[in-house]
Design a protein around this motif. Sequence first.
Motif, PDB file in Angstrom:
ATOM      1  N   PHE A 111       0.830  -1.203   0.000  1.00  0.00           N
ATOM      2  CA  PHE A 111       0.000   0.000   0.000  1.00  0.00           C
ATOM      3  C   PHE A 111       0.867   1.256   0.000  1.00  0.00           C
ATOM      4  O   PHE A 111       2.059   1.205   0.300  1.00  0.00           O
ATOM      5  N   LEU A 112       0.248   2.398  -0.302  1.00  0.00           N
ATOM      6  CA  LEU A 112       0.954   3.677  -0.357  1.00  0.00           C
ATOM      7  C   LEU A 112       1.563   4.078   0.985  1.00  0.00           C
ATOM      8  O   LEU A 112       2.557   4.793   1.025  1.00  0.00           O
ATOM      9  N   ASP A 113       0.974   3.636   2.083  1.00  0.00           N
ATOM     10  CA  ASP A 113       1.507   4.009   3.395  1.00  0.00           C
ATOM     11  C   ASP A 113       2.725   3.168   3.779  1.00  0.00           C
ATOM     12  O   ASP A 113       3.289   3.326   4.858  1.00  0.00           O
ATOM     13  N   GLY A 114       3.148   2.258   2.887  1.00  0.00           N
ATOM     14  CA  GLY A 114       4.349   1.468   3.111  1.00  0.00           C
ATOM     15  C   GLY A 114       4.119   0.084   3.684  1.00  0.00           C
ATOM     16  O   GLY A 114       5.044  -0.710   3.782  1.00  0.00           O
ATOM     17  N   THR A 115       2.905  -0.228   4.085  1.00  0.00           N
ATOM     18  CA  THR A 115       2.627  -1.545   4.654  1.00  0.00           C
ATOM     19  C   THR A 115       2.371  -2.567   3.544  1.00  0.00           C
ATOM     20  O   THR A 115       1.907  -2.225   2.463  1.00  0.00           O
ATOM     21  N   THR A 116       2.682  -3.804   3.864  1.00  0.00           N
ATOM     22  CA  THR A 116       2.466  -4.907   2.934  1.00  0.00           C
ATOM     23  C   THR A 116       1.683  -5.992   3.651  1.00  0.00           C
ATOM     24  O   THR A 116       2.007  -6.361   4.775  1.00  0.00           O
ATOM     25  N   TYR A 117       0.644  -6.472   3.004  1.00  0.00           N
ATOM     26  CA  TYR A 117      -0.175  -7.549   3.549  1.00  0.00           C
ATOM     27  C   TYR A 117      -0.170  -8.718   2.587  1.00  0.00           C
ATOM     28  O   TYR A 117      -0.119  -8.541   1.369  1.00  0.00           O
ATOM     29  N   GLU A 118      -0.241  -9.929   3.163  1.00  0.00           N
ATOM     30  CA  GLU A 118      -0.360 -11.151   2.384  1.00  0.00           C
ATOM     31  C   GLU A 118      -1.775 -11.689   2.556  1.00  0.00           C
ATOM     32  O   GLU A 118      -2.266 -11.767   3.674  1.00  0.00           O
ATOM     33  N   TYR A 119      -2.406 -12.045   1.448  1.00  0.00           N
ATOM     34  CA  TYR A 119      -3.751 -12.608   1.456  1.00  0.00           C
ATOM     35  C   TYR A 119      -3.655 -14.049   0.972  1.00  0.00           C
ATOM     36  O   TYR A 119      -3.099 -14.317  -0.087  1.00  0.00           O
ATOM     37  N   PHE A 120      -4.215 -14.972   1.742  1.00  0.00           N
ATOM     38  CA  PHE A 120      -4.073 -16.401   1.480  1.00  0.00           C
ATOM     39  C   PHE A 120      -5.314 -16.970   0.818  1.00  0.00           C
ATOM     40  O   PHE A 120      -6.434 -16.642   1.188  1.00  0.00           O
TER      41      PHE A 120
END
Length: 149
Positions: free
Chosen positions: A100-109
């Motif tokens: 995301f633009l705010d720098g966070t990264t998420y993984e979706y399973f």
Amino acid sequence: MKRINEYRKLFNAEADTDLKQLKTTYRNLVKEWHPDKFQQDDEKAAEAKQKSLQIIDAYHFLVSIAPETKEANLAEYTTTTTESGIVDFKLKGLVLEVTFLDGTTYEYFGVTKHVYQGLINSDKPYRFGKRNIFNSFLYRKSKRDLEPA
């Protein structure tokens, strides 16, 4: 999904297992498979070292997707998914990694190629993600966060 199932089987845990139970199981498994217990036999020591690394990885992973962890981080996740756009995304097997633009990264399973194709072909990937991915799939915050722009 295979990784989640393997780790849950290793810990004999269900999807709703609480953090206290995970920690207890983790400690017991580490005691059982600690490489120092097998110093006499090099082959067993190597196996124990490998197993203990797997136990540590499984514990950190299961804690990151535990209901209590998700609940504690829900406000941050909601803010990110409702106010921040998508910088990048990629699919590895059934794991979609979204930055995301705010720098966070998420993984979706469990994200299928069909859903991923929808994201790629969408005129507005962020809108597609909000409607079809962000609240539909099991997720965890990834360790690979970017510095905020």
